[in-house]
Scaffold this motif. Structure first.
Motif, PDB file in Angstrom:
ATOM      1  N   PRO A  28       0.824  -1.218   0.000  1.00 28.84           N
ATOM      2  CA  PRO A  28       0.000   0.000   0.000  1.00 28.84           C
ATOM      3  C   PRO A  28       0.851   1.258   0.000  1.00 28.84           C
ATOM      4  O   PRO A  28       2.057   1.219   0.253  1.00 28.84           O
ATOM      5  CB  PRO A  28      -0.814  -0.138   1.292  1.00 28.84           C
ATOM      6  CG  PRO A  28       0.002  -1.030   2.166  1.00 28.84           C
ATOM      7  CD  PRO A  28       0.681  -1.992   1.247  1.00 28.84           C
ATOM      8  N   ASN A  29       0.187   2.349  -0.246  1.00 27.72           N
ATOM      9  CA  ASN A  29       0.903   3.611  -0.386  1.00 27.72           C
ATOM     10  C   ASN A  29       1.636   4.021   0.886  1.00 27.72           C
ATOM     11  O   ASN A  29       2.651   4.711   0.823  1.00 27.72           O
ATOM     12  CB  ASN A  29      -0.069   4.720  -0.790  1.00 27.72           C
ATOM     13  CG  ASN A  29      -0.585   4.535  -2.199  1.00 27.72           C
ATOM     14  OD1 ASN A  29       0.053   3.884  -3.025  1.00 27.72           O
ATOM     15  ND2 ASN A  29      -1.751   5.104  -2.485  1.00 27.72           N
ATOM     16  N   TYR A  30       1.095   3.639   2.035  1.00 24.98           N
ATOM     17  CA  TYR A  30       1.712   4.134   3.264  1.00 24.98           C
ATOM     18  C   TYR A  30       3.032   3.428   3.579  1.00 24.98           C
ATOM     19  O   TYR A  30       3.795   3.876   4.434  1.00 24.98           O
ATOM     20  CB  TYR A  30       0.732   4.006   4.436  1.00 24.98           C
ATOM     21  CG  TYR A  30       0.751   2.684   5.171  1.00 24.98           C
ATOM     22  CD1 TYR A  30       1.530   2.506   6.310  1.00 24.98           C
ATOM     23  CD2 TYR A  30      -0.045   1.612   4.748  1.00 24.98           C
ATOM     24  CE1 TYR A  30       1.527   1.308   7.003  1.00 24.98           C
ATOM     25  CE2 TYR A  30      -0.056   0.433   5.440  1.00 24.98           C
ATOM     26  CZ  TYR A  30       0.729   0.267   6.562  1.00 24.98           C
ATOM     27  OH  TYR A  30       0.725  -0.912   7.255  1.00 24.98           O
ATOM     28  N   ILE A  31       3.298   2.312   2.881  1.00 23.34           N
ATOM     29  CA  ILE A  31       4.568   1.611   3.078  1.00 23.34           C
ATOM     30  C   ILE A  31       5.539   2.062   1.988  1.00 23.34           C
ATOM     31  O   ILE A  31       5.230   2.013   0.794  1.00 23.34           O
ATOM     32  CB  ILE A  31       4.381   0.086   3.032  1.00 23.34           C
ATOM     33  CG1 ILE A  31       3.518  -0.355   4.225  1.00 23.34           C
ATOM     34  CG2 ILE A  31       5.713  -0.639   3.050  1.00 23.34           C
ATOM     35  CD1 ILE A  31       3.264  -1.841   4.279  1.00 23.34           C
ATOM     36  N   ASP A  32       6.720   2.483   2.404  1.00 19.51           N
ATOM     37  CA  ASP A  32       7.719   2.928   1.433  1.00 19.51           C
ATOM     38  C   ASP A  32       8.038   1.816   0.458  1.00 19.51           C
ATOM     39  O   ASP A  32       8.090   0.626   0.815  1.00 19.51           O
ATOM     40  CB  ASP A  32       9.002   3.361   2.156  1.00 19.51           C
ATOM     41  CG  ASP A  32       8.768   4.583   3.020  1.00 19.51           C
ATOM     42  OD1 ASP A  32       7.829   5.337   2.716  1.00 19.51           O
ATOM     43  OD2 ASP A  32       9.520   4.764   4.002  1.00 19.51           O
ATOM     44  N   LYS A  33       8.270   2.204  -0.784  1.00 18.15           N
ATOM     45  CA  LYS A  33       8.580   1.212  -1.814  1.00 18.15           C
ATOM     46  C   LYS A  33      10.055   0.840  -1.780  1.00 18.15           C
ATOM     47  O   LYS A  33      10.705   0.664  -2.802  1.00 18.15           O
ATOM     48  CB  LYS A  33       8.204   1.765  -3.188  1.00 18.15           C
ATOM     49  CG  LYS A  33       6.710   2.088  -3.332  1.00 18.15           C
ATOM     50  CD  LYS A  33       5.851   0.852  -3.138  1.00 18.15           C
ATOM     51  CE  LYS A  33       4.400   1.133  -3.464  1.00 18.15           C
ATOM     52  NZ  LYS A  33       3.759   2.013  -2.495  1.00 18.15           N
ATOM     53  N   SER A  55       8.739  -5.512   1.592  1.00 19.40           N
ATOM     54  CA  SER A  55       7.789  -6.498   1.077  1.00 19.40           C
ATOM     55  C   SER A  55       7.487  -7.599   2.082  1.00 19.40           C
ATOM     56  O   SER A  55       6.508  -8.321   1.942  1.00 19.40           O
ATOM     57  CB  SER A  55       8.312  -7.122  -0.216  1.00 19.40           C
ATOM     58  OG  SER A  55       8.429  -6.135  -1.218  1.00 19.40           O
ATOM     59  N   SER A  56       8.314  -7.735   3.097  1.00 23.53           N
ATOM     60  CA  SER A  56       8.135  -8.820   4.069  1.00 23.53           C
ATOM     61  C   SER A  56       7.266  -8.363   5.229  1.00 23.53           C
ATOM     62  O   SER A  56       7.615  -8.542   6.396  1.00 23.53           O
ATOM     63  CB  SER A  56       9.499  -9.298   4.574  1.00 23.53           C
ATOM     64  OG  SER A  56      10.219  -8.220   5.152  1.00 23.53           O
TER      65      SER A  56
END
Length: 920
Positions: free
Chosen positions: A272-277, A282-283
């Motif tokens: 989701p957007n709130y998690i930095d890419k 990813s884990s």
């Protein structure tokens, strides 16, 4: 020498792999040796590599027209050398090969065949996930780059003493409180760049380490040929009803239950957007990204499988690790949603923004606007506008047939900062002084239609411009109370914004009013205010400022007929720091002006009802009365007073009286103004008129009395009636000889007259305003009326009323209303001791005249029967003789007794004759 040079060059060419080793002429042909390479894969996971084998071959070409190539020597081809040309990453395997590569030679051009070997990521080479962490904060872990599987510098677990370069501790997997976020160590080779080998990567193949994770959560299972949902069933968001779980994607939820699993592929693009890419994000997985609140059931065990995959689309995965976790048997909170859940921030999302009044309840699915964790990014500073609606998931929404929770206990807190110490504490929201054990609010079906929500419509617990916390737990009983056996939910924070809580009402005293003492100044604040600042003015000058914990204050020592003013401002904290603007200035005046008197005045008729105009603000009055020996002050709370004759107030007729009233500001009558002007009055009392009946003659044979009436005098209830008696010729009673004037006091304008003596009665009436017709409290006598009483013969006409004695016979010889003319005594006389002898004589007379004959007759019959049945028995004859002997003796005793009584009665003046009346 040339031969040696040729061999030397041949050796060099062979070593260089140019393929030409000699220049022989055999039967008209030329033969050559050459070298070629074969590339092959070797090893498996963790040991994969590409090997190049160099081989030496033999060929024949350039034959003459008649030449024939000889047979290849047995030693060809042979392996000349073997080298490792590329080494794979541990997460790679080698695929393809063998690949044949021949350079250009004298006999022909270069050629290749086969498939070039290359390295590729393989799921079989990937380690399974271990060490799953369960978080009640969507932002954990804060440093995901530290948790690399197998890292030599793996971080420590955070604690009070370790706050940096650490990993947050996991919650217990057997008691996971929703909402839930999970996290695990990143694969050591996650998205690591590698090489496909010396030939490079074929088209569509990348040399990158694992690029995704695949989650598989079991959401339904078959039990006894029935599908059992492990998650709450889907409900459409546009439904007209309300359910705890409102689907984010109804069709997706339906398919998941049908398939039995929820699948999720996580990669750098799917988070989701709130998690930095970033590389290491990813884990981790937030369960609210794909499903709204209440999807997971409370107290339910879940099976979760996490696979590590080579490809971003969740393919080429390892076998995966299986994890079991159990959600706590505690409510999952819904709204307002603390955007870091159990974190320390206050930013919160209100999922029910339209519910701001009681008429918008109960809740409706269509009004639900949850935070979208997939698209929205939590921002700081989000505030909730009062009134606040608390909403949570029913812990038994999926098990209504065997419900174990019948109420909820809410623990509401407010963060309060002491301005003196600058210390902030959480205290009970609705009562700052009580402990957590007592700070709870009950929500159950008795008080709410949906008891998994609480609407603070009246701002009872959650006030504006403040920070709050809340948590909920379920209880088995309807009245929750203290329910320590169940766990609380997560504790969430939120901050309220400024809001219009409404105007203060019931302002007392009203602006511009006149008031008494004490002055109770008060106002009713809307819920949400807990204190006030108050200012008080006298004639426009500020004389006092107070900080009030309650919306009210009282004053008692104020000046009469003086104007005061006041104002207030309401505060949402008990330290008087968070306050609204000042109210308007309200005014009041202390009462004290004298009243205007109304009545009585002039000539008045009792009762005395004093009336005066009410004075605004008066709490009591002092009434003053003077005249006729009375000098009295009486306190009253009303604007009227009724006075009656008493020992303290001995009113008299035809006497002048004066009265005044003064206004008092207090109930006790101690703080009063000046007396009013004086009013005077005189009591006048009229004599009764209209006496009935007119002069009348009564016979005692026909009448036992008469109802006397007269006209009522105003509202007078007390009258005095007077009787004068003149003895009649028929009257023989000694009692009537002494009957003289008689007066009675009655409380009615009627009187039943029951005469006892024969003759003439004269009666009259006068009215009284005292109960006992005391001196000076009565009117003049009315005109007189007469009654003439006789027994049977009318003295005026000489007519006889009745020919009979009209039931005058009786054993009792005295105290009777009528006289029996056949007896020597007068039955109308009052009873005396001598009448006892007459009563005894009457009894004997009755016995001789009635009973003795019956006894004798009965004895004759009895004797006859005994005699005829005796059959000559001498004993029976003796018994019969004895019977008659005793009968005769009894008669003699009776005759002697009545003779003796007659002598006594004759002696006292009664003419009874000899042997009484029985001989007549």
């Amino acid at each position: 020498m040339k031969i040696y040079i040729k061999f030397f060059l041949l050796f060099i060419l062979i070593s260089m792999g140019l393929g030409v080793s000699s220049d022989f002429v055999l039967a008209g042909c030329k033969t050559y040796t050459y070298t070629y390479n074969i590339y092959k894969c070797s090893g498996g996971c963790g040991d994969a590599k590409i090997i190049k084998e160099t081989w030496v071959g033999w060929e024949c070409c350039r034959c003459t027209e008649h030449g024939i190539c000889p047979k290849m020597p047995d030693r060809y081809p042979y392996l000349s050398s073997e080298v490792i040309v590329s080494v794979a990453e541990p997460w790679q395997v080698c695929v393809g090969g063998s690949y044949y590569e021949r350079p250009k030679s004298k006999c022909g051009s270069s050629s290749t065949s086969g498939t070039k070997p290359y390295f590729v990521c393989s799921g079989n080479c990937l380690d399974n996930v271990s060490g799953l962490r369960y978080y009640s904060n969507p932002n954990y872990p804060k440093n995901p780059e530290l948790t690399i599987d197998g890292s030599e510098d793996y971080p420590q677990t955070c604690s009070e003493n370790i706050t940096s370069n650490c990993i947050e501790p996991s919650n217990d997997s057997t008691n996971v409180k929703s909402p839930l976020k999970i996290d695990w160590d990143e694969n050591a080779y996650w998205q690591k760049s590698g090489s496909c080998g010396n030939f490079g990567c074929p088209e569509g193949i990348t040399a990158i380490g694992p690029q995704s994770y695949k989650l598989s959560l079991k959401v339904s299972e078959e039990v006894d040929n029935k599908v059992v949902n492990l998650v709450n069933p889907p409900t459409k968001a546009d439904s007209e009803t309300f359910s705890d779980y409102i689907s984010k994607n109804f069709d997706q939820d339906t398919n998941e239950i049908k398939e039995g699993y929820f699948y999720k592929v996580l990669n750098t693009d799917s988070q989701p957007n709130y998690i930095d890419k970033g590389t290491y994000r990813s884990s981790e997985y937030n369960f609210r990204v794909d499903h709204n609140p209440c999807w997971l059931k409370s107290g339910q065990e879940y099976d979760l499988t996490i696979q590590t995959c080579c490809n971003p689309d969740g393919t080429e995965c390892n076998s995966g690790s299986n994890f079991k976790f159990t959600t706590a048997y505690a409510p999952e909170l819904k709204s307002p949603e603390d955007l870091d859940w159990e974190g320390s921030n206050y930013s919160a999302w209100n999922a029910w923004p339209q519910i701001d009044s009681i008429d918008k309840l109960p809740l409706n699915n269509a009004d639900y606007e949850p935070f979208d964790w997939a698209l929205q990014a939590p921002t700081s500073g989000l505030k909730v506008t009062p009134p606040v609606l608390l909403d949570w998931c029913d812990v038994d929404s999926g098990r209504l047939e065997k419900r174990g929770t019948n109420s909820y206990s809410i623990l509401p807190k407010i963060f309060e900062t002491n301005p003196e110490t600058n210390e902030t504490k959480k205290v009970c929201a609705f009562n700052k002084g009580i402990t957590d054990e007592l700070c709870y609010h009950i929500s159950n079906p008795v008080t709410l239609n949906l008891f998994s929500e609480y609407s603070d419509i009246d701002n009872y617990m959650f006030i504006k411009n403040s920070r709050h916390s809340w948590k909920v737990r379920g209880c088995p009983t309807v009245m929750a109370g203290i329910c320590s056996t169940r766990p609380y939910s997560q504790e969430w924070y939120f901050e309220t914004s400024d809001a219009d809580l409404g105007e203060s009402t019931n302002i007392v005293p009203a602006d511009g009013s006149f008031v008494g003492l004490p002055v109770n100044i008060s106002w009713v604040n809307p819920y949400g205010y807990v204190s006030s600042i108050f200012e008080f003015y006298k004639n426009g000058a500020l004389i006092e400022t107070k900080e009030l914990s309650a919306s009210g204050i009282s004053y008692n020592d104020l000046d009469l007929k003086t104007t005061y003013s006041w104002r207030f401002k309401n505060c949402t904290d008990r330290y008087y720091k968070n306050c609204d603007d000042w109210s308007q200035l309200y005014k009041f005046t202390i009462t004290g002006n004298p009243p205007e008197l109304i009545s009585p005045s002039g000539e008045v008729i009792p009762p005395l009802n004093f009336k005066w105009n009410s004075v605004p603000g008066a709490r009591s009055y002092i009434f003053k009365l003077e005249g006729g020996g009375i000098n009295k002050e009486i306190k009253t709370r009303w604007d009227n007073l009724k006075l009656e004759y008493s020992e303290d107030l001995p009113f008299k007729v035809n006497t002048d009286y004066n009265w005044q009233v003064k206004t008092c500001a207090d109930i006790e009558g101690n703080k009063c103004g000046d007396y009013s002007n004086t009013l005077s009055f005189k009591i006048k009392l009229d004599a009764p008129t209209g006496l009935e009946p007119e002069n009348k003659t009564l016979s005692l044979y026909e009448d036992r009395g008469s109802n006397l009436k007269w006209g009522e005098v105003n509202q007078i209830k007390t009258y005095q009636i007077s009787f004068d008696y003149t003895k009649g010729e028929e009257e023989t009673s000694k009692f009537c000889e002494s009957l003289d004037k008689k007066e009675n006091i009655i409380n009615s304008n009627e009187y039943f007259f029951s005469p006892q003596c024969l003759g003439t009665y004269t009666w009259k009436v006068r009215s009284c305003f005292s109960d006992k017709c005391d001196d000076g409290t009565f009117s003049e006598w009315s005109e007189s009326k007469n009654f003439t009483i006789f027994q049977n013969i009318n003295p005026e006409t000489g007519e006889k009323v009745s020919e009979t004695n009209n039931n005058t016979k009786s054993i009792v010889p005295c105290g009777r209303p009528l006289d029996d003319p056949e007896t020597p005594w007068n039955e109308r006389e009052s009873c005396t001791i001598s009448h006892l002898l007459i009563i005894l004589r009457n009894i004997i007379d009755f016995a001789l005249g009635r009973l003795v004959p019956l006894i004798i007759a009965g004895s004759v019959v009895y004797s006859g029967i005994k005699f005829f049945t005796a059959l000559g028995n001498p004993k029976v004859i003796v018994q019969i003789k004895d019977l008659w002997k005793y009968i005769g003796l009894g008669l003699l005793i009776i005759i002697f007794s009545i003779t003796a009584i007659d002598f006594v009665l004759t002696f006292v003046g009664y003419n009874v004759g000899v042997f009484g009346n029985f001989l007549k």
